[in-house]
Design a protein around this motif. Sequence first.
Motif, PDB file in Angstrom:
ATOM      1  N   PRO A  76       0.824  -1.230   0.000  1.00  0.00           N
ATOM      2  CA  PRO A  76       0.000   0.000   0.000  1.00  0.00           C
ATOM      3  C   PRO A  76       0.847   1.264   0.000  1.00  0.00           C
ATOM      4  O   PRO A  76       0.616   2.176   0.801  1.00  0.00           O
ATOM      5  CB  PRO A  76      -0.806  -0.148   1.296  1.00  0.00           C
ATOM      6  CG  PRO A  76       0.069  -0.945   2.191  1.00  0.00           C
ATOM      7  CD  PRO A  76       0.889  -1.862   1.326  1.00  0.00           C
ATOM      8  N   ILE A  77       1.852   1.281  -0.884  1.00  0.00           N
ATOM      9  CA  ILE A  77       2.738   2.456  -0.989  1.00  0.00           C
ATOM     10  C   ILE A  77       2.514   3.057  -2.371  1.00  0.00           C
ATOM     11  O   ILE A  77       2.484   2.326  -3.369  1.00  0.00           O
ATOM     12  CB  ILE A  77       4.222   2.042  -0.856  1.00  0.00           C
ATOM     13  CG1 ILE A  77       4.473   1.320   0.469  1.00  0.00           C
ATOM     14  CG2 ILE A  77       5.141   3.241  -1.017  1.00  0.00           C
ATOM     15  CD1 ILE A  77       5.882   0.703   0.584  1.00  0.00           C
ATOM     16  N   VAL A  78       2.343   4.366  -2.435  1.00  0.00           N
ATOM     17  CA  VAL A  78       2.154   5.051  -3.724  1.00  0.00           C
ATOM     18  C   VAL A  78       3.158   6.201  -3.771  1.00  0.00           C
ATOM     19  O   VAL A  78       3.431   6.829  -2.737  1.00  0.00           O
ATOM     20  CB  VAL A  78       0.705   5.604  -3.834  1.00  0.00           C
ATOM     21  CG1 VAL A  78       0.527   6.466  -5.085  1.00  0.00           C
ATOM     22  CG2 VAL A  78      -0.324   4.462  -3.828  1.00  0.00           C
ATOM     23  N   LEU A  79       3.717   6.459  -4.955  1.00  0.00           N
ATOM     24  CA  LEU A  79       4.601   7.629  -5.081  1.00  0.00           C
ATOM     25  C   LEU A  79       3.731   8.882  -5.197  1.00  0.00           C
ATOM     26  O   LEU A  79       2.855   8.971  -6.050  1.00  0.00           O
ATOM     27  CB  LEU A  79       5.519   7.518  -6.302  1.00  0.00           C
ATOM     28  CG  LEU A  79       6.476   6.323  -6.361  1.00  0.00           C
ATOM     29  CD1 LEU A  79       7.492   6.507  -7.495  1.00  0.00           C
ATOM     30  CD2 LEU A  79       7.211   6.083  -5.040  1.00  0.00           C
ATOM     31  N   SER A  80       3.982   9.848  -4.318  1.00  0.00           N
ATOM     32  CA  SER A  80       3.284  11.137  -4.357  1.00  0.00           C
ATOM     33  C   SER A  80       3.786  11.946  -5.549  1.00  0.00           C
ATOM     34  O   SER A  80       4.930  11.755  -5.979  1.00  0.00           O
ATOM     35  CB  SER A  80       3.621  11.948  -3.104  1.00  0.00           C
ATOM     36  OG  SER A  80       2.859  11.571  -2.017  1.00  0.00           O
ATOM     37  N   PRO A  81       2.967  12.884  -6.004  1.00  0.00           N
ATOM     38  CA  PRO A  81       3.464  13.734  -7.091  1.00  0.00           C
ATOM     39  C   PRO A  81       4.493  14.729  -6.565  1.00  0.00           C
ATOM     40  O   PRO A  81       4.248  15.403  -5.557  1.00  0.00           O
ATOM     41  CB  PRO A  81       2.199  14.479  -7.541  1.00  0.00           C
ATOM     42  CG  PRO A  81       1.318  14.509  -6.327  1.00  0.00           C
ATOM     43  CD  PRO A  81       1.597  13.237  -5.576  1.00  0.00           C
ATOM     44  N   VAL A  82       5.643  14.788  -7.194  1.00  0.00           N
ATOM     45  CA  VAL A  82       6.607  15.837  -6.844  1.00  0.00           C
ATOM     46  C   VAL A  82       7.063  16.535  -8.120  1.00  0.00           C
ATOM     47  O   VAL A  82       7.418  15.882  -9.098  1.00  0.00           O
ATOM     48  CB  VAL A  82       7.826  15.324  -6.035  1.00  0.00           C
ATOM     49  CG1 VAL A  82       7.412  14.786  -4.686  1.00  0.00           C
ATOM     50  CG2 VAL A  82       8.609  14.302  -6.787  1.00  0.00           C
ATOM     51  N   GLY A  83       7.011  17.850  -8.092  1.00  0.00           N
ATOM     52  CA  GLY A  83       7.410  18.618  -9.268  1.00  0.00           C
ATOM     53  C   GLY A  83       8.924  18.624  -9.408  1.00  0.00           C
ATOM     54  O   GLY A  83       9.659  18.419  -8.440  1.00  0.00           O
ATOM     55  N   ALA A  95      12.354   7.909 -14.324  1.00  0.00           N
ATOM     56  CA  ALA A  95      12.997   6.873 -13.508  1.00  0.00           C
ATOM     57  C   ALA A  95      12.084   6.449 -12.359  1.00  0.00           C
ATOM     58  O   ALA A  95      11.979   5.253 -12.038  1.00  0.00           O
ATOM     59  CB  ALA A  95      14.323   7.392 -12.962  1.00  0.00           C
ATOM     60  N   ALA A  96      11.394   7.412 -11.764  1.00  0.00           N
ATOM     61  CA  ALA A  96      10.523   7.082 -10.620  1.00  0.00           C
ATOM     62  C   ALA A  96       9.370   6.192 -11.076  1.00  0.00           C
ATOM     63  O   ALA A  96       9.033   5.191 -10.419  1.00  0.00           O
ATOM     64  CB  ALA A  96       9.997   8.367  -9.982  1.00  0.00           C
ATOM     65  N   ALA A  97       8.759   6.540 -12.221  1.00  0.00           N
ATOM     66  CA  ALA A  97       7.625   5.740 -12.705  1.00  0.00           C
ATOM     67  C   ALA A  97       8.096   4.337 -13.087  1.00  0.00           C
ATOM     68  O   ALA A  97       7.399   3.338 -12.844  1.00  0.00           O
ATOM     69  CB  ALA A  97       6.969   6.431 -13.899  1.00  0.00           C
ATOM     70  N   SER A 124       6.930   3.531 -18.904  1.00  0.00           N
ATOM     71  CA  SER A 124       6.767   2.317 -18.097  1.00  0.00           C
ATOM     72  C   SER A 124       5.326   1.836 -18.195  1.00  0.00           C
ATOM     73  O   SER A 124       4.423   2.609 -18.509  1.00  0.00           O
ATOM     74  CB  SER A 124       7.096   2.600 -16.627  1.00  0.00           C
ATOM     75  OG  SER A 124       5.945   3.069 -15.958  1.00  0.00           O
ATOM     76  N   SER A 125       5.156   0.543 -17.909  1.00  0.00           N
ATOM     77  CA  SER A 125       3.805  -0.003 -18.072  1.00  0.00           C
ATOM     78  C   SER A 125       3.044  -0.015 -16.744  1.00  0.00           C
ATOM     79  O   SER A 125       1.881  -0.403 -16.705  1.00  0.00           O
ATOM     80  CB  SER A 125       3.897  -1.415 -18.647  1.00  0.00           C
ATOM     81  OG  SER A 125       4.719  -2.174 -17.786  1.00  0.00           O
ATOM     82  N   GLY A 126       3.670   0.427 -15.658  1.00  0.00           N
ATOM     83  CA  GLY A 126       2.978   0.416 -14.360  1.00  0.00           C
ATOM     84  C   GLY A 126       1.802   1.386 -14.339  1.00  0.00           C
ATOM     85  O   GLY A 126       1.699   2.275 -15.184  1.00  0.00           O
ATOM     86  N   THR A 127       0.905   1.187 -13.360  1.00  0.00           N
ATOM     87  CA  THR A 127      -0.259   2.082 -13.244  1.00  0.00           C
ATOM     88  C   THR A 127       0.200   3.463 -12.798  1.00  0.00           C
ATOM     89  O   THR A 127       0.964   3.600 -11.845  1.00  0.00           O
ATOM     90  CB  THR A 127      -1.251   1.512 -12.209  1.00  0.00           C
ATOM     91  OG1 THR A 127      -1.652   0.222 -12.678  1.00  0.00           O
ATOM     92  CG2 THR A 127      -2.465   2.407 -12.041  1.00  0.00           C
TER      93      THR A 127
END
Length: 391
Positions: A76-83, A95-97, A124-127
Amino acid sequence: MAKLRNVHSVEDIRAIAHKRLPRAVNDFIEGGAEDEVTISRNRSGFENIHIVPNILTDVSVRSITTTILGTKVSSPIVLSPVGLASLAHPMGEVAAAQAAGKMGIISTVSSSSSWNLEEIASSSSGTKWFQLYIWRDRELTAEIVERARAAGYTALVLTVDVPISARRERDLRNGFTIPPRPRVSQSGDLLKHFGWFYAQLKSELAGHKMSMGNFTPGNVGMRSRLKMLEVVNDLFDPSITWHDVEWLKSIWNGPLVIKGVMTASDAKRTVASGADAVWISNHGGRQLDGVSASVTVLPDIVRAVRGKAEIYIDGGVRRGGDIVKAIALGANACMIGRPYLYGLAANGKVGVENIIKILQVEMDATMALMGRPTLESLDASAVRILNEVGK
Ligand SMILES: Cc1cc2nc3c(=O)[nH]c(=O)nc-3n(C[C@H](O)[C@H](O)[C@H](O)COP(=O)(O)O)c2cc1C
């Protein structure tokens, strides 16, 4: 890049990132609004929650997998949006995606990303979810929503805690701007961080200019790229209200998440607006200084939402145990911001993978040690929240 050696915690990777980045970039990443009181509260909020262990429970079979907005994820970990993630590493959001996709988690791409949303989507193919601001210019906003849909982003995350851009004093003192225009007084520090400078220079020469990729002179009427930050800061609309959420729903019929909710009443309003999820956030202490830690308001918001929407939380998550605490209190997922920027700065895509792996391993260990082997077995009895006097 060689693999990082002897890194066992987010803090270990943060220390490497700090050594690699020039001061103004470290300050941009680490800094917050005014006195940065909310940044420290985000950490103490988690520290003030104790874990309650169960003994002699069979924890030989464990799992941290779950489903978030219908997507099966490894944790249950999601990368937050960072500018402007390219400041940490030239490949930034790409790279992060890629790291998130490889690790089986969702990443959220910022409106202010350095690569453009199409480049990130196709890498990348991830969601991937797309984070939106409702800009003063609604035509531009609608155009970006359309681009996000066409590029395959599966949810929109509307950030609502930026009616204006807050005063981050570290950035003001450093004269932080995009593209970076270092002062003569900063040249010594830049030279000390030559590896960073060289990587950025190589990337510029290869055609990836440091800017906000979703904006072009054409779509924001910018006369010169040198004015990028000023032009984009001017796009924030201090007049947006719940009516604009209705408008957004009329042009986007996919899943909608509202990010920046900090009270039970706004959480109820978020659910009533038809949003699919409430994202509790104080923007990592970068906007309104003085608000509570996000985890402090979680229990109230869980009570108010009554299971009618998913609940996410970010701000100060630095250990797998923090995620376990938030899940026990009713969150569906925890988002991380700065930690993956440390990973990027320390070692690009692999550094982000390291960060995700460390948090996952820590979650698993915490759950084994506390006698709660699955996310479903976590509930409010697994934690004890200290009151203000620390009892
Ligand atoms: C450098 C930086 C840039 C950020 N840019 C955005 C952004 O463009 N949009 C947004 O909604 N949140 C943005 N955030 C906030 C994060 O999405 C998130 O709420 C916050 O970082 C969570 O706290 P943490 O850094 O303690 O994990 C940014 C945060 C950082 C550190």
